[in-house]
Design a protein around this motif. Sequence first.
Motif, mmCIF file in Angstrom:
data_model
loop_
_atom_site.group_PDB
_atom_site.id
_atom_site.type_symbol
_atom_site.label_atom_id
_atom_site.label_comp_id
_atom_site.label_asym_id
_atom_site.label_seq_id
_atom_site.Cartn_x
_atom_site.Cartn_y
_atom_site.Cartn_z
ATOM 1 N N MET A 56 2.897 81.270 44.636
ATOM 2 C CA MET A 56 2.963 82.721 44.819
ATOM 3 C C MET A 56 1.872 83.188 45.787
ATOM 4 O O MET A 56 2.134 83.989 46.687
ATOM 5 C CB MET A 56 2.818 83.435 43.469
ATOM 6 C CG MET A 56 2.840 84.946 43.585
ATOM 7 S SD MET A 56 4.343 85.623 44.329
ATOM 8 C CE MET A 56 5.427 85.619 42.933
ATOM 9 N N LYS A 62 8.253 83.298 44.155
ATOM 10 C CA LYS A 62 8.073 83.028 42.725
ATOM 11 C C LYS A 62 8.885 81.785 42.365
ATOM 12 O O LYS A 62 10.080 81.700 42.680
ATOM 13 C CB LYS A 62 8.544 84.218 41.898
ATOM 14 C CG LYS A 62 8.351 84.016 40.419
ATOM 15 C CD LYS A 62 8.827 85.205 39.625
ATOM 16 C CE LYS A 62 8.546 84.895 38.166
ATOM 17 N NZ LYS A 62 9.254 85.740 37.261
ATOM 18 N N ASP A 64 9.830 78.739 39.256
ATOM 19 C CA ASP A 64 9.952 78.572 37.814
ATOM 20 C C ASP A 64 10.165 77.096 37.502
ATOM 21 O O ASP A 64 10.899 76.408 38.217
ATOM 22 C CB ASP A 64 11.136 79.399 37.310
ATOM 23 C CG ASP A 64 11.224 79.421 35.796
ATOM 24 O OD1 ASP A 64 10.172 79.381 35.125
ATOM 25 O OD2 ASP A 64 12.351 79.464 35.279
#
Length: 159
Positions: A56, A62, A64
Motif C-alpha cells: 500500500m 490494496k 489481500d
Amino acid sequence: MNNLKADVNAVRGVLINEGKVLCIKNKVDRVNYFDLPGGQIEPGESKEEACIREFMEETGVKIDSPEYKGDLVILNANKHIIHLNMFLVEKFDGIPKDFEENSSMWMDIKEYLSQELLYANSIILDDFFYKIFTGEKKFEIKLEVDNLDKITKLDFRYM
C-alpha cells in the motif's frame, strides 16, 4: 552464510496480472532503479502484515492474503545479509500510484528484467525460478553479489 544473522529482514511481494508485474521505480535512493514492492518488517509486525503495508505504501494498491512462498537471502559485497521473505500476491484492488519516493506501474515481465539493475532482488521473475516460486513447495535461494550487484554465487533448495 549459514550462521550469519540478517542485517535486513524484509518482504517482497510479486503481483502479476495479464503478463505484467506491478513494480516500483525509485526516485530518491538508487534513482531509476526498478524493484518489487516491499520493505523492512516493523517490530511486532508479521511478515504478511509487512507485505500488505509495504504494498500500500509503495504502490497505493490494496492487497489481500499474500502467500508466503520462500526466502531470498542475499550476501552483498559489503558482507551485509538481506533476507527477503517472498510473497505471491493474487488478490488486489486499486491502481498503481505515483509517490514522492517512487513511481509504481505495471510492466511487462521481460521488459522489467531487462531494465532491472538489481537482478538479485528480481531473480524470482526469471522463467526457471518463477516456476519454483509459483509451485507448491517452499524454497530458499541464497545469492552472493559483487559491488556491481552481479550474482557471483547461487544456492537453491526446497525447504
